[in-house]
Design an enzyme around this catalytic site. Structure first.
Site, PDB file in Angstrom:
ATOM      1  N   ILE A 452       0.863  -1.176   0.000  1.00 18.97           N
ATOM      2  CA  ILE A 452       0.000   0.000   0.000  1.00 18.97           C
ATOM      3  C   ILE A 452       0.899   1.225   0.000  1.00 18.97           C
ATOM      4  CG2 ILE A 452      -1.980   1.099   1.113  1.00 18.97           C
ATOM      5  CD1 ILE A 452      -2.520  -1.469   2.590  1.00 18.97           C
ATOM      6  N   THR A 453       0.426   2.295  -0.612  1.00 15.28           N
ATOM      7  CA  THR A 453       1.259   3.491  -0.745  1.00 15.28           C
ATOM      8  C   THR A 453       1.724   4.019   0.604  1.00 15.28           C
ATOM      9  OG1 THR A 453      -0.728   4.892  -0.767  1.00 15.28           O
ATOM     10  CG2 THR A 453       0.128   4.155  -2.893  1.00 15.28           C
ATOM     11  N   ASP A 454       0.759   4.263   1.507  1.00 20.03           N
ATOM     12  CA  ASP A 454       1.150   4.897   2.774  1.00 20.03           C
ATOM     13  C   ASP A 454       1.901   3.939   3.682  1.00 20.03           C
ATOM     14  OD1 ASP A 454      -1.123   3.404   3.257  1.00 20.03           O
ATOM     15  OD2 ASP A 454      -2.238   5.000   4.245  1.00 20.03           O
ATOM     16  N   CYS A 455       1.593   2.642   3.612  1.00 22.42           N
ATOM     17  CA  CYS A 455       2.348   1.669   4.416  1.00 22.42           C
ATOM     18  C   CYS A 455       3.794   1.605   3.943  1.00 22.42           C
ATOM     19  CB  CYS A 455       1.702   0.289   4.322  1.00 22.42           C
ATOM     20  SG  CYS A 455       0.033   0.226   4.985  1.00 22.42           S
ATOM     21  N   GLU A 458       5.389   4.973   5.096  1.00 18.31           N
ATOM     22  CA  GLU A 458       5.639   5.059   6.540  1.00 18.31           C
ATOM     23  C   GLU A 458       6.734   4.086   6.967  1.00 18.31           C
ATOM     24  OE1 GLU A 458       4.618   7.291   8.499  1.00 18.31           O
ATOM     25  OE2 GLU A 458       3.030   8.214   7.323  1.00 18.31           O
TER      26      GLU A 458
END
Length: 732
Positions: A452-455, A458
């Site tokens: 996933i992009t934000d995972c 982060e």
């Protein structure tokens, strides 16, 4: 004895499985209702009327605020004991386990599918599943969409059927009360479309009452805007097995229980229901997204096609759909992308290969990956956990403090970040519509495998923060090539509008939302660009560019600039940002402020001035919403109404607001110090913070639990305050 004394959490590479001891079975008498009541009566007890949100007490002691007479700790004391307590919850593999429940329709879906597959759930699990449903029943006899929701037909109908399948008799007072709620709100035929589907496979709803779910749509040319590959992956992976089972008209064998449930749910008689007329019937308590006229027209055309359906074409579509189901199972080690398609894929395998097949057995083994134990019972998580997400956030929070107590916990979390990065491409990637995966990080575990992009962002940011932590510099390493892969993947995810979506680039036009067949959820048809995902990606690219300025410098600067312009365009007139994955404006605004602050050196003068003006405006908007006790609080209905709905001060939302204010060009010292003082005052003496209202959300309407947020974000705010000099005085 306490209710968790005979239960243990086992973890391996992030996989979380609750097991019970043989002694637990000796405590059970064999009568389901008696055993449920006995378990709920044990300490720690759960009372939905006092606090509908469990405090994850299977892992941690009570965390009540200290009495008023106790001295408020200094920031250094609060930070140290908060780090030590939260670190004690870390697993040996480096991740932080925690409750990721909340939606109430998930566990009944598992129970209904187990019933359809004639799969016997172990009795101890049945007891605690039933306990969860009993504990979360509302006073009016119904159940909501999620644990803090008022009653809905979807929640009530699903829980009722599941409790009966677990073994509760119809004369139980709680079920009698639930039947009264159902009948008073339009009857079970008013259950939303997902509920209609679950009931249909169980033989409790006629397929004639279901709008078409044609598997033939998968055979459309890929350039057609209505091809299912263009819709958001969570939606397409749910409607994939739904279409397969609909195309086969799978229905579980009718049993005595089926006949009994038909009588209980349909006072007018099951066979007297005008099925074709109830296709669009939906209880007003459930209706959030009204089916559009164009969707109804499309359904009419598809029903006309059904009457002329070519068997060879249907079989070709079913064959493709099942190959796709098999690929998803294999790519995720039978975990699947989420809990709904997990159980529906399992049912599809049962219908095709039978209960003795290897694939079905692998599915059955993975059911426990989704189950979580808390003081309200055994629930089904909204994923197979939030392991990577929580660990990345926790690592960034601990690293921001530069506190020496954080060192051992950061070492372990680095290990989990290392082992969780995807380093092999999924097979059949192009055939089954997957974005490249290598270099990414998933939300939960490597076995799950969907980056996933934000995972990814982060986790990359967390790795960089740990590698730069003073006491750890030079003692840990990750090959630069793996960091480059993560950056390449993040850049490949950026949309044309400059923002980032979740699992993929946006593939379809916005007008596809008019074909949303779900009355309960909104924004499910395409993968939209989100403030939060965009912020995470911008922050990670900024951190990486500072550490590795030579790698793809022009591409990274261009992506940051485009991303910031996207975020600036998402602010509402008041200067706040809507949170699509957390409750709500405090969440979105914190993310936006993080990106605007960290991107500042990479912006043109014009965009930098726009960012500064936006930060000043959000500062004013947050300050006027600060409450007399120094905190901030939003009710979850902010997500549904898309406007700030105040609630009592929350430690999580206060931490978001405080950090957002820290990101402004002229941080308001008084407001920040009052917020920090609130966080320190709310901390329990042993270092935990109390569980308050639910803090996560998806698809606008369904709230979800992040049990670790109450530790991560207050620690992050206190850690930043320590480093940046926002030290509250005792007189605040």
């Amino acid at each position: 004895m306490g209710k968790f004394d005979h239960w243990r959490l086992f973890s391996d590479s992030g996989r979380q499985v609750w097991e019970w001891t043989a002694d637990f079975e000796k405590t059970l008498c064999g009568d389901l209702r008696t055993d449920v009541e006995a378990w709920l009566a044990q300490e720690p007890q759960f009372n939905k009327r006092i606090q509908p949100h469990p405090a994850d007490r299977a892992l941690r002691p009570a965390a009540e605020p200290p009495p008023p007479s106790e001295r408020v700790p200094t920031l250094e004391e609060a930070l140290r004991r908060g780090i030590c307590f939260f670190g004690s919850l870390q697993c040996d593999d480096g991740h932080w386990p925690g409750d990721y429940g909340g939606p109430l329709f998930l566990l009944p879906g598992l129970v209904i599918v187990a019933h359809c597959c004639q799969f016997s759930l172990p009795y101890p699990m049945r007891v605690l599943m039933a306990a969860y449903m009993v504990a979360q029943q509302n006073d009016d006899g119904g159940w909501g969409l999620h644990i803090e929701s008022p009653s809905t037909m979807f929640g009530t109908g699903m829980q009722y059927v599941a409790l009966r399948m677990l073994g509760f008799p119809p004369e139980d007072p709680r079920l009698q009360k639930a039947r009264r709620w159902i009948n008073a709100h339009g009857g079970i035929t008013a259950i939303p479309s997902w509920g209609k589907f679950y009931l249909a496979v169980a033989g409790l709803f006629d397929w004639r009452g279901i709008n078409p779910l044609l598997p033939e749509l998968w055979l459309l040319p890929r350039w057609v805007p209505l091809h299912p590959a263009r819709i958001w992956c969570h939606a397409r992976m749910v409607y994939l097995p739904m279409g397969y089972l609909y195309g086969r008209r799978f229905t579980a064998p009718v049993t005595e229980l089926t006949e009994a449930l038909r009588e209980e749910l349909y006072p007018q008689g099951f066979h007297n229901v005008p099925w074709r007329r109830v296709r669009y019937q939906c209880c007003p308590a459930d209706l959030y997204h009204t089916p559009s006229l164009i969707l109804k027209l499309a359904n009419t055309l598809m029903r006309a096609y059904e009457r002329l359906c070519l068997k060879r074409l249907r079989q070709k579509a079913l064959d493709f759909a099942y190959r796709y189901i098999q690929a998803e199972d294999l790519q995720t080690q039978w975990i699947d992308i989420g809990p709904v398609n997990k159980v529906l894929n399992m049912l599809s395998v049962y219908a095709t290969e039978g209960p003795d097949s290897e694939a079905f057995q692998r599915h059955a083994e993975r059911l426990r990956d989704y189950l979580w134990l808390a003081e309200d019972g055994l629930k089904m998580n909204g994923y197979n956990g939030s392991q990577l997400w929580d660990t990345a956030f926790a690592s960034r929070a601990l690293a921001a403090s530069k506190h020496p107590e954080a060192v051992p916990f950061l070492r372990r979390s680095f290990h989990y970040l290392d082992l969780s990065q995807v380093q092999q491409e999924v097979p059949l990637q192009k055939e089954f519509f997957r974005h490249p995966s290598v270099g990414g990080w998933p939300f939960s575990t490597l076995a799950h495998g969907w980056p996933i992009t934000d995972c990814t962002a982060e986790a990359l940011h967390a790795v960089l923060a740990i590698l730069q932590f003073p006491s750890l510099t030079g003692t840990l390493a990750l090959p630069p090539e793996r960091l480059y892969q993560a950056v390449d993947l993040i850049l490949s995810f950026q949309n044309r509008d400059g923002g980032w979506a979740t699992y993929e680039r946006t593939r379809g036009p916005r007008w596809l939302e008019r074909f949303n067949p779900s009355e309960v959820f909104s924004a499910i048809m395409i993968d939209y660009s989100y403030t939060e995902c965009s912020s995470s990606c911008i922050q990670a690219l900024c951190a990486f560019h500072r550490a590795f300025p030579a790698y793809r410098s022009a591409d990274i600067r261009r992506a940051i600039h485009r991303g910031v312009r996207f975020i600036l365009g998402q602010a509402n007139p008041e200067g706040l940002w809507y949170g699509s994955w957390g409750v709500c404006f405090t969440y979105g605004t914190w993310f936006a402020s993080q990106a605007l602050r960290q991107a500042d050196p990479f912006l043109t003068e014009k965009v930098r001035q726009q960012a500064h003006l936006a930060l000043e405006k959000l500062s004013q908007a947050l300050q006027v919403r600060q409450q007399p006790d120094g905190g901030w609080g939003e009710h979850y209905s902010s997500c549904l109404q898309r406007t700030w709905v105040p609630a009592t001060s929350q430690v999580v939302q206060t931490a978001w607001a405080v950090m957002a204010l820290m990101n402004t060009p002229r941080p308001p010292q008084s407001a920040i110090q009052r917020g920090l003082h609130f966080l320190m005052r709310m901390q329990a003496p042993h270092g935990d913070w109390p569980q308050q209202n639910i803090s996560g959300v998806f698809n606008k309407t369904c709230m979800i639990t992040y049990a670790n947020y109450r530790n991560i974000f207050p620690l992050w705010a206190l850690g930043r305050a320590r480093q940046e000099g926002f030290i509250p005085s005792e007189s605040v």
